[in-house]
Design a protein around this motif. Structure first.
Motif, mmCIF file in Angstrom:
data_model
loop_
_atom_site.group_PDB
_atom_site.id
_atom_site.type_symbol
_atom_site.label_atom_id
_atom_site.label_comp_id
_atom_site.label_asym_id
_atom_site.label_seq_id
_atom_site.Cartn_x
_atom_site.Cartn_y
_atom_site.Cartn_z
ATOM 1 N N SER A 22 0.854 -1.183 0.000
ATOM 2 C CA SER A 22 0.000 0.000 0.000
ATOM 3 C C SER A 22 0.887 1.230 0.000
ATOM 4 C CB SER A 22 -0.916 0.027 1.217
ATOM 5 O OG SER A 22 -1.669 1.229 1.209
ATOM 6 N N ASP A 26 -3.396 5.475 4.882
ATOM 7 C CA ASP A 26 -4.081 4.538 5.770
ATOM 8 C C ASP A 26 -4.340 3.230 5.029
ATOM 9 O OD1 ASP A 26 -5.604 3.167 7.602
ATOM 10 O OD2 ASP A 26 -7.356 4.488 7.445
ATOM 11 N N PRO A 27 -3.425 2.276 5.150
ATOM 12 C CA PRO A 27 -3.608 1.005 4.446
ATOM 13 C C PRO A 27 -4.669 0.099 5.068
ATOM 14 C CG PRO A 27 -1.621 0.909 5.752
ATOM 15 C CD PRO A 27 -2.154 2.323 5.869
ATOM 16 N N SER A 28 -5.215 0.474 6.232
ATOM 17 C CA SER A 28 -6.155 -0.403 6.935
ATOM 18 C C SER A 28 -7.464 -0.620 6.181
ATOM 19 C CB SER A 28 -6.450 0.132 8.339
ATOM 20 O OG SER A 28 -7.208 1.329 8.261
ATOM 21 N N GLN A 29 -7.780 0.229 5.228
ATOM 22 C CA GLN A 29 -9.021 0.085 4.464
ATOM 23 C C GLN A 29 -8.829 -0.720 3.173
ATOM 24 O OE1 GLN A 29 -11.911 1.174 5.926
ATOM 25 N NE2 GLN A 29 -10.450 1.515 7.584
ATOM 26 N N THR A 30 -7.623 -1.176 2.915
ATOM 27 C CA THR A 30 -7.326 -1.918 1.697
ATOM 28 C C THR A 30 -8.097 -3.232 1.672
ATOM 29 O OG1 THR A 30 -5.119 -0.958 1.651
ATOM 30 C CG2 THR A 30 -5.463 -2.913 0.301
ATOM 31 N N LYS A 170 -4.849 -8.856 4.814
ATOM 32 C CA LYS A 170 -5.022 -8.632 6.261
ATOM 33 C C LYS A 170 -3.685 -8.698 7.007
ATOM 34 C CE LYS A 170 -7.048 -10.714 10.353
ATOM 35 N NZ LYS A 170 -7.626 -11.944 10.895
ATOM 36 N N ASN A 171 -2.891 -9.714 6.734
ATOM 37 C CA ASN A 171 -1.667 -9.943 7.504
ATOM 38 C C ASN A 171 -0.456 -9.162 7.016
ATOM 39 O OD1 ASN A 171 -3.116 -11.798 9.038
ATOM 40 N ND2 ASN A 171 -2.530 -13.496 7.727
ATOM 41 N N CYS A 172 -0.437 -8.792 5.764
ATOM 42 C CA CYS A 172 0.757 -8.153 5.203
ATOM 43 C C CYS A 172 0.510 -6.706 4.792
ATOM 44 C CB CYS A 172 1.256 -8.956 3.999
ATOM 45 S SG CYS A 172 1.529 -10.709 4.349
ATOM 46 N N VAL A 174 -2.311 -4.622 5.165
ATOM 47 C CA VAL A 174 -2.938 -3.774 6.189
ATOM 48 C C VAL A 174 -1.983 -3.512 7.347
ATOM 49 C CG1 VAL A 174 -4.802 -3.700 7.909
ATOM 50 C CG2 VAL A 174 -5.299 -4.370 5.553
ATOM 51 N N GLN A 175 -1.195 -4.511 7.721
ATOM 52 C CA GLN A 175 -0.270 -4.359 8.842
ATOM 53 C C GLN A 175 1.086 -3.804 8.414
ATOM 54 O OE1 GLN A 175 -0.164 -7.573 11.723
ATOM 55 N NE2 GLN A 175 -2.015 -8.431 10.793
ATOM 56 N N VAL A 176 1.225 -3.507 7.124
ATOM 57 C CA VAL A 176 2.468 -2.978 6.568
ATOM 58 C C VAL A 176 3.649 -3.856 6.993
ATOM 59 C CG1 VAL A 176 3.816 -0.895 6.142
ATOM 60 C CG2 VAL A 176 1.440 -0.681 6.824
#
Length: 185
Positions: A22, A26-30, A170-172, A174-176
């Protein structure tokens, strides 16, 4: 993607790495790539010069990025102590409705200012191709099967297993976190 040609002969990439990540604030919405999403990056029909400093140009790794010099036509670096590389980035925002469009571009967009534009509000993983060629170049330069260096492009069609893609996002993404091919840290 088009074939790189040196003196009319194909040059096989020595390394081809695909990154999902990302570039948004804010990558959390990806969200995972939807099944069947298609898109193109670059332009196979673009036939313009790519002199030193041009956007989306080939570059040298393991030596001066712009090479020790340029090819006779000015479009290709002549790498000294390094190899020829190209980084191709795909759009990272989707309209949320269409899996494709007639030109394979209108349904996706690049993020702007660290966010997706209102016309393409759904953040998807930023797909990047990193291509390394076992060639340093000469004054004669190179060509692509599509023409000049500016015609470098790539096509993407997503048919990931849904659970596998969702887990990697989710694991990669969003969590950068930097994950391996299996989606593990």
């Amino acid at each position: 993607m088009p074939t790189l040609l040196e003196n009319g002969r194909p040059v096989e990439p020595q390394q081809f790495v695909v990154y999902y990540g990302s570039l948004l604030k804010d990558p959390s919405q990806t969200v995972p790539m939807p099944q069947g999403l298609r898109m193109i990056a670059g332009d196979a029909k673009k036939q313009v010069a790519t002199p030193k400093g041009a956007v989306n140009q080939f570059y040298c790794a393991g030596g001066p990025q712009d090479g020790r010099t340029r090819s006779a036509d000015g479009n290709w670096p002549v790498c000294e102590g390094g190899t020829l590389h190209f980084t191709l980035r795909f759009p990272d925002c989707w309209d949320g409705r269409h899996l494709d469009s007639p030109n394979h571009r209108d349904h996706v967009s690049f993020g702007q200012g660290g966010a997706c534009p209102a016309t393409h509000p759904v953040p998807i993983p930023a797909l990047t191709f990193s291509i390394a060629y076992p060639a340093g170049g000469t004054d004669a330069g190179f060509a692509l099967s599509s023409g000049l260096a500016s015609s470098m492009h790539g096509d993407a069609f997503f048919a990931w297993d849904g659970e596998a893609m969702a887990a990697r996002v989710k694991n990669c993404v969003v969590q950068v976190a930097q994950c391996n091919t299996a989606g593990q840290f």
